[in-house]
Design a protein around this motif. Structure first.
Motif, short mmCIF file in Angstrom:
data_model
loop_
_atom_site.label_atom_id
_atom_site.label_comp_id
_atom_site.label_asym_id
_atom_site.label_seq_id
_atom_site.Cartn_x
_atom_site.Cartn_y
_atom_site.Cartn_z
N SER A 216 37.84 44.58 42.62
CA SER A 216 39.84 44.47 43.13
C SER A 216 40.45 43.68 44.16
N TRP A 217 39.07 42.52 44.75
CA TRP A 217 39.63 40.77 45.19
C TRP A 217 40.10 40.84 44.14
N ALA A 219 42.12 41.59 41.73
CA ALA A 219 43.12 42.57 41.39
C ALA A 219 44.36 42.12 42.26
N HIS A 220 43.66 41.75 43.41
CA HIS A 220 44.96 41.71 44.70
C HIS A 220 45.52 40.37 45.07
N HIS A 221 44.21 38.76 44.31
CA HIS A 221 44.24 38.58 45.54
C HIS A 221 45.93 37.95 44.69
N PRO A 222 46.65 37.55 45.91
CA PRO A 222 48.14 36.83 45.57
C PRO A 222 48.08 35.35 45.13
N ARG A 233 42.60 39.83 35.78
CA ARG A 233 42.70 40.60 36.51
C ARG A 233 44.42 41.19 35.86
N GLN A 234 44.74 40.48 34.18
CA GLN A 234 45.47 41.14 33.65
C GLN A 234 44.74 42.06 33.49
#
Length: 517
Positions: A216-217, A219-222, A233-234
């Protein structure tokens, strides 16, 4: 047309060099040339060995524009060291030939040789950090792949992401506020995985729970992330039509583990590649039939022209014990199928060793015993070493002409080209992919969920291809050889007929007393 030019040049070349002759050389060369001219994809099944390479190298060198040849490093070395210089010198061909892991430049019009893994990674991850701009392979470039029996494994390797201890340390540095939680997730995973009996295993639901906050971290890291986290992440979230599997390898001595993220089936990702360029796929024993429907489905291949060349067309096939005159004139290999207890029987090991000792005592020459199950392989190796001494080698140094090599299927398929042809090839168990391999287990579970016939669409074709490739040296040898399949499922199960058919023409000897008449 290029087909005519290739045919004429190749016919002239074969007249000058009859040692390069192969019965299907001209037919295959015309097929490859036609595929290059029309942009029409083709799937060609060839016998074992490199005798077919001339059939695609000549059209590739005569084709006036850029061409991509995808072959492993060992084949590249032979092509660049022997076959291409010979063709260029004999036929005065001047097309540039280059060996590189990426496309040279937009104006390149030569023949580029590339490793399959490099090519797959470039196509699957075109935006990977560190790849120079403009070095991606342009779309529409004709592609020739040789060695396609390994294409599915190459795709798995290219699509698999690996997370080791350094990657976890790197993630703690990226998320310092969550460093303690990341470390706790790593420790909890290690504790649970080390309790599992197998060192390689699929992650279960209770183990995946520890990964969820970490993913989750990510996936949502900008911001920017290093690989493999950026590639991971992809893949989040996990869409139902593109399932990913988590599996682990543990090291009990150090108490550490390595995580892998692999596709349940690679066809979804490969299908997008085939749509961008015409391709000629060449491989050995790809499928049970000429149309190769199952292989094409597993690889996500589009509609293409299938072609199959067998190594024994015109030979007669017998399903009963052969008379003595046939045995003496036979130039291929004989097949011995005794009835032993099935491999899941507690009596199997005893009968297997008894049969092997009898066979080995009657032959003089190089012998290969194929056993992939590691505990059984160790038992067979120890028992044969006690009987035949230093002649026995187990997956070790390359043996001599009178050695007994006890090895797994992978070892034999990798080294058979550099080893003598065995006078006896003994198969302890049929080479079905083991569901103890987490990638195989994940593939089977995915096919079960999608209501596919996982045995006949996956396990059976893979086993048939392994059998056919393993027996290829026996078929090509000028000396008479024997293949003994000591797994009675090949005669006791309905699918045995398909496996025997995959072996091609062979004599079948059912009584042990007729083996050495």
């Amino acid at each position: 047309m290029i087909e005519v030019e290739v045919h004429q040049q190749l016919r002239q070349l074969l007249r000058q060099s009859p040692e390069a002759s192969w019965p299907h050389q001209l037919t295959m060369a015309r097929m490859v040339a036609r595929g290059l001219r029309l942009g029409r994809s083709a799937l060609i099944q060839v016998p074992s060995g490199g005798q077919h390479r001339l059939s695609y190298l000549l059209p590739a060198l005569m084709w006036p524009t850029a061409t991509l040849l995808c072959v492993p490093a060992a084949v590249q070395a032979q092509i660049l060291g022997e076959e291409i210089p010979w063709l260029q010198r004999t036929l005065q061909l001047h097309k540039p030939v280059l060996q590189k892991d990426r496309w040279p430049d937009a104006d390149f019009q030569g023949l580029l040789l590339v490793d399959p893994l490099d090519w797959l990674r470039a196509r699957l991850y075109p935006t990977t950090a560190g790849r120079a701009a403009g070095t991606e392979v342009p779309t529409g470039i004709p592609l020739i792949i040789d060695g396609a029996e390994d294409l599915e494994d190459w795709a798995y390797q290219a699509l698999t992401l690996t997370l080791d201890a350094n990657d976890w340390q790197q993630l703690r540095q990226i998320f310092p506020a969550q460093a303690e939680q990341i470390a706790q997730a790593q420790v909890s995973l290690a504790i649970q995985l080390l309790r599992r009996p197998l060192s390689r295993c699929l992650l279960q639901v209770d183990e995946l729970i520890h990964l969820e906050p970490v993913l989750s971290w990510v996936a949502h890291h900008p911001g920017w992330l290093p690989d493999p986290w950026a590639q991971l992440r992809q893949r989040i979230p996990n869409p139902p039509d593109q399932p990913w599997l988590w599996w682990a390898e543990t090291n009990r001595e150090t108490g550490s583990f390595t995580l892998h993220n692999s596709p349940a089936a690679p066809q979804q990702w490969l299908a997008s590649i085939w749509a961008t360029q015409p391709v000629v796929i060449i491989g050995e024993a790809l499928d049970l039939d000429r149309q190769a429907q199952t292989y094409r489905q597993r690889l996500g291949l589009p509609d293409l022209t299938p072609l199959q060349f067998s190594s024994g067309e015109g030979w007669s096939r017998s399903g009963v014990a052969a008379p003595r005159v046939e045995l003496e004139s036979w130039q291929g290999f004989s097949l011995y199928l005794p009835r032993l207890p099935l491999p899941n029987s507690p009596l199997f090991r005893q009968h297997l060793l008894q049969e092997l000792k009898h066979l080995l005592s009657r032959v003089n020459g190089f012998v290969v015993v194929l056993v992939s199950d590691q505990p059984l392989q160790a038992q067979v190796g120890a028992a044969l070493a006690a009987e035949f001494g230093s002649r026995v080698r187990v997956n070790g140094a390359l043996p001599g002409n009178h050695s007994i090599l006890v090895c797994d299927w992978h070892y034999w398929l990798q080294h058979k080209a550099s080893l003598p042809c065995p006078v006896l090839l003994a198969v302890a168990t049929l080479p079905f992919p083991s569901v103890e391999d987490p990638r195989v287990a994940g593939r089977v579970q995915h096919m079960q969920r999608t209501r596919q016939d996982w045995f006949r669409q996956y396990l059976l074709p893979v086993a048939a291809g392994q059998l056919q490739r393993a027996a290829a040296p026996l078929r090509q040898s000028s000396e008479s050889s024997l293949m003994a399949i000591l797994d009675s499922r090949i005669i006791a199960r309905s699918y045995g007929a398909a496996l025997l058919s995959a072996l091609g023409p062979s004599l079948r000897i059912e009584q042990r007393s007729r083996l050495f008449v």
